[in-house]
Design an enzyme around this catalytic site. Structure first.
Site, PDB file in Angstrom:
ATOM      1  CE  LYS A   1      -3.871   8.499  14.467  1.00 55.56           C
ATOM      2  NZ  LYS A   1      -3.193   7.912  13.679  1.00 55.56           N
TER       3      LYS A   1
ATOM      4  CG  ASN B   1     -10.312  18.324  12.932  1.00 50.71           C
ATOM      5  OD1 ASN B   1     -10.942  18.019  11.930  1.00 50.71           O
ATOM      6  ND2 ASN B   1      -9.190  17.541  12.720  1.00 50.71           N
TER       7      ASN B   1
ATOM      8  CB  SER C   1      -8.991  11.228   7.455  1.00 50.64           C
ATOM      9  OG  SER C   1      -9.111  10.279   8.757  1.00 50.64           O
TER      10      SER C   1
ATOM     11  CG  ASN D   1      -5.628   6.887  11.422  1.00 50.36           C
ATOM     12  OD1 ASN D   1      -4.951   7.057  12.357  1.00 50.36           O
ATOM     13  ND2 ASN D   1      -6.494   7.795  10.445  1.00 50.36           N
TER      14      ASN D   1
ATOM     15  N   GLY E   1       0.405  -1.051   0.071  1.00 47.91           N
ATOM     16  CA  GLY E   1       0.029  -0.011  -0.140  1.00 47.91           C
ATOM     17  C   GLY E   1       0.761   1.117  -0.103  1.00 47.91           C
TER      18      GLY E   1
HETATM   19  P1  NAD Z   1      -4.144   5.882   0.267  1.00 45.15           P
HETATM   20  O1  NAD Z   1      -5.074   5.648  -0.412  1.00 45.15           O
HETATM   21  O2  NAD Z   1      -3.133   7.245  -0.239  1.00 45.15           O
HETATM   22  O3  NAD Z   1      -2.854   4.867   0.173  1.00 45.15           O
HETATM   23  C1  NAD Z   1      -3.835   2.993  -0.180  1.00 45.15           C
HETATM   24  C2  NAD Z   1      -2.978   2.623  -0.964  1.00 45.15           C
HETATM   25  O4  NAD Z   1      -3.094   1.082  -0.677  1.00 45.15           O
HETATM   26  C3  NAD Z   1      -3.491   3.140  -2.111  1.00 45.15           C
HETATM   27  O5  NAD Z   1      -2.946   3.628  -3.556  1.00 45.15           O
HETATM   28  C4  NAD Z   1      -4.055   2.365  -2.603  1.00 45.15           C
HETATM   29  O6  NAD Z   1      -4.210   1.729  -4.317  1.00 45.15           O
HETATM   30  C5  NAD Z   1      -3.534   0.903  -2.207  1.00 45.15           C
HETATM   31  N1  NAD Z   1      -3.741  -0.792  -2.594  1.00 45.15           N
HETATM   32  C6  NAD Z   1      -5.399  -1.006  -1.852  1.00 45.15           C
HETATM   33  N2  NAD Z   1      -5.313  -2.417  -1.709  1.00 45.15           N
HETATM   34  C7  NAD Z   1      -4.064  -2.773  -2.261  1.00 45.15           C
HETATM   35  C8  NAD Z   1      -3.756  -4.074  -1.664  1.00 45.15           C
HETATM   36  N3  NAD Z   1      -4.362  -5.201  -1.814  1.00 45.15           N
HETATM   37  N4  NAD Z   1      -2.481  -4.872  -2.149  1.00 45.15           N
HETATM   38  C9  NAD Z   1      -1.265  -3.420  -1.988  1.00 45.15           C
HETATM   39  N5  NAD Z   1      -2.046  -1.985  -2.470  1.00 45.15           N
HETATM   40  C10 NAD Z   1      -3.374  -2.121  -2.400  1.00 45.15           C
HETATM   41  O7  NAD Z   1      -3.818   6.020   1.734  1.00 45.15           O
HETATM   42  P2  NAD Z   1      -3.607   6.852   3.197  1.00 45.15           P
HETATM   43  O8  NAD Z   1      -3.726   7.821   3.156  1.00 45.15           O
HETATM   44  O9  NAD Z   1      -1.430   6.144   2.443  1.00 45.15           O
HETATM   45  O10 NAD Z   1      -3.564   6.363   4.281  1.00 45.15           O
HETATM   46  C11 NAD Z   1      -3.090   4.465   4.970  1.00 45.15           C
HETATM   47  C12 NAD Z   1      -3.700   4.276   6.063  1.00 45.15           C
HETATM   48  O11 NAD Z   1      -2.791   5.229   7.269  1.00 45.15           O
HETATM   49  C13 NAD Z   1      -4.458   4.119   6.904  1.00 45.15           C
HETATM   50  O12 NAD Z   1      -5.130   3.806   7.253  1.00 45.15           O
HETATM   51  C14 NAD Z   1      -5.068   5.811   6.992  1.00 45.15           C
HETATM   52  O13 NAD Z   1      -6.380   6.052   7.892  1.00 45.15           O
HETATM   53  C15 NAD Z   1      -3.768   5.949   7.569  1.00 45.15           C
HETATM   54  N6  NAD Z   1      -3.332   7.192   8.049  1.00 45.15           N
HETATM   55  C16 NAD Z   1      -3.329   8.199   7.041  1.00 45.15           C
HETATM   56  C17 NAD Z   1      -2.669   9.375   7.350  1.00 45.15           C
HETATM   57  C18 NAD Z   1      -2.775  10.390   6.166  1.00 45.15           C
HETATM   58  O14 NAD Z   1      -2.389  11.308   6.692  1.00 45.15           O
HETATM   59  N7  NAD Z   1      -2.620  10.172   5.178  1.00 45.15           N
HETATM   60  C19 NAD Z   1      -2.064   9.566   8.638  1.00 45.15           C
HETATM   61  C20 NAD Z   1      -2.014   8.482   9.735  1.00 45.15           C
HETATM   62  C21 NAD Z   1      -2.944   7.403   9.059  1.00 45.15           C
END
Ligand code: NAD
Length: 328
Positions: free
Chosen positions: A204, A222, A275, A122, A25
């Protein structure tokens, strides 16, 4: 060398030369962590089913945009993890929570008994999904206060810096976990080891329960939640339900007064869009099942009713059905 006759600690040291990491991911957060770790000279492979993003990274490198700085780095990216052969020291799962099962299933062939699987996603529920595939002693959980979003394929905006807190979910942090944390620190990731991941995740979760769905439904930042008596009331009931569930489930929280804590976070992040709101704006599915949904699920297990959280889940799901989907 036959590992059977070699003391475990020596086998461990032997594998501790160059950190081998796969990030499953490689969207906003996966790419960001991939950048930090690859930039430190570790062997990193990015796995993402988003072919266009993968192609762009392989063709032009991954770009992390940090204010007015553009950092470009070449990291191997792949859409089909079956093509990866080498066992990993660390697999970081950074898909959205509803994609966790599929993501980990696709990478099980990269896991041996030394591998640690880390989730900094998250919500609550990812650890439990990973436990269906991986022994608990190999799973690490945690939280990150970094923020990132995808600008376009191959390009990630680093929106905010913060601490990474992580540890083994069974609390038994040993040499290997500390070694990984050291590697993170050397890569410029501010990191702390924590022995109580459940408390960390639920602390969290309380914040996300109080802020995410309400801001997403009302399309507000928020801080606006604190300006209206109606939203303050709803926040109070949502957090109270979550608090009742956690105490009935004997899940310790750090805070004596979770509502005051949630309010202070809403204030400190007053101009931010949660988010969940960002997901709806982009026409994407939200992680509500792992936030308010996690309260409902645990509430059912311990016999605490959670009507306010049920309403939030239903409304968010109805909202998801109305929004148009975009590629990222
Ligand atoms: P995102 O959607 O940008 O990235 C997720 C990626 O996973 C996508 O590019 C998607 O194509 C890929 N994906 C989906 N299914 C897949 C699979 N089977 N195999 C491989 N890749 C796959 O999401 P994000 O914003 O990076 O968030 C990821 C996690 O981190 C979430 O749980 C989010 O809540 C958490 N998070 C995000 C942030 C933030 O600022 N973006 C901050 C803290 C926590």
């Amino acid at each position: 060398m036959t590992t059977g006759t070699v003391p475990a600690v020596i086998t461990l040291k032997k594998g501790m030369n160059k950190l081998k990491v796969a990030i499953i991911g490689a969207g906003a957060m996966g790419s960001l962590y991939g950048y930090y770790l690859a930039n430190a000279g570790y062997s990193v492979e990015l796995v993402d089913i988003w072919q266009q993003h993968v192609d762009e990274i392989n063709r032009n490198g991954l770009t992390i945009i940090d204010g007015n700085k553009h950092h470009n780095i070449f990291i191997p990216a792949i859409a089909d993890p079956r093509l990866l052969k080498e066992m990993k020291d660390l697999i970081i799962v950074f898909v959205k929570s509803y994609q966790t099962a599929e993501a980990i299933e696709s990478c099980l062939h990269l896991v041996n008994e030394q591998t640690r699987i880390l989730t900094l996603q998250n919500g609550v529920g990812n650890v439990e999904i990973l436990q269906q595939y991986i022994p608990s002693e190999q799973i690490m959980g945690g939280t990150t206060s970094h923020g990132a979003n995808v600008k376009q394929p191959g390009q990630i905006i680093h929106a905010g810096k913060g601490k990474t807190v992580m540890g083994r979910i069974d609390g038994q942090n040993r040499t290997r976990e500390r070694w990984l944390a050291e590697k993170f620190a050397k890569a410029g990731i501010e990191v702390e080891i924590n022995d109580n991941i459940q408390t960390l995740l639920w602390d969290k979760l309380m914040v996300n329960v109080g802020i995410n769905a309400l801001t997403a439904l009302l399309n507000i930042e928020n801080g606006k939640l604190l300006e209206m008596e109606e939203t303050q009331m709803l926040m109070k009931y949502l957090v109270a339900e979550a608090g009742n569930v956690s105490s009935q489930a004997k899940i310790q929280l750090t805070c004596q007064n979770p509502l005051e804590h949630v309010k202070s976070i809403a204030e400190a992040t007053g101009d931010n869009k949660s988010s969940m709101l960002q997901d709806l704006i982009k026409g994407r599915r939200t992680e509500v099942d792992y936030i308010n949904g996690a309260i409902i699920k645990k509430g059912k297990e311990v016999g605490v009713s959670t009507p306010y959280n049920k309403v939030m889940v239903a409304l968010i799901k109805a909202k998801e059905k109305q929004v148009k989907r975009e590629p990222f």
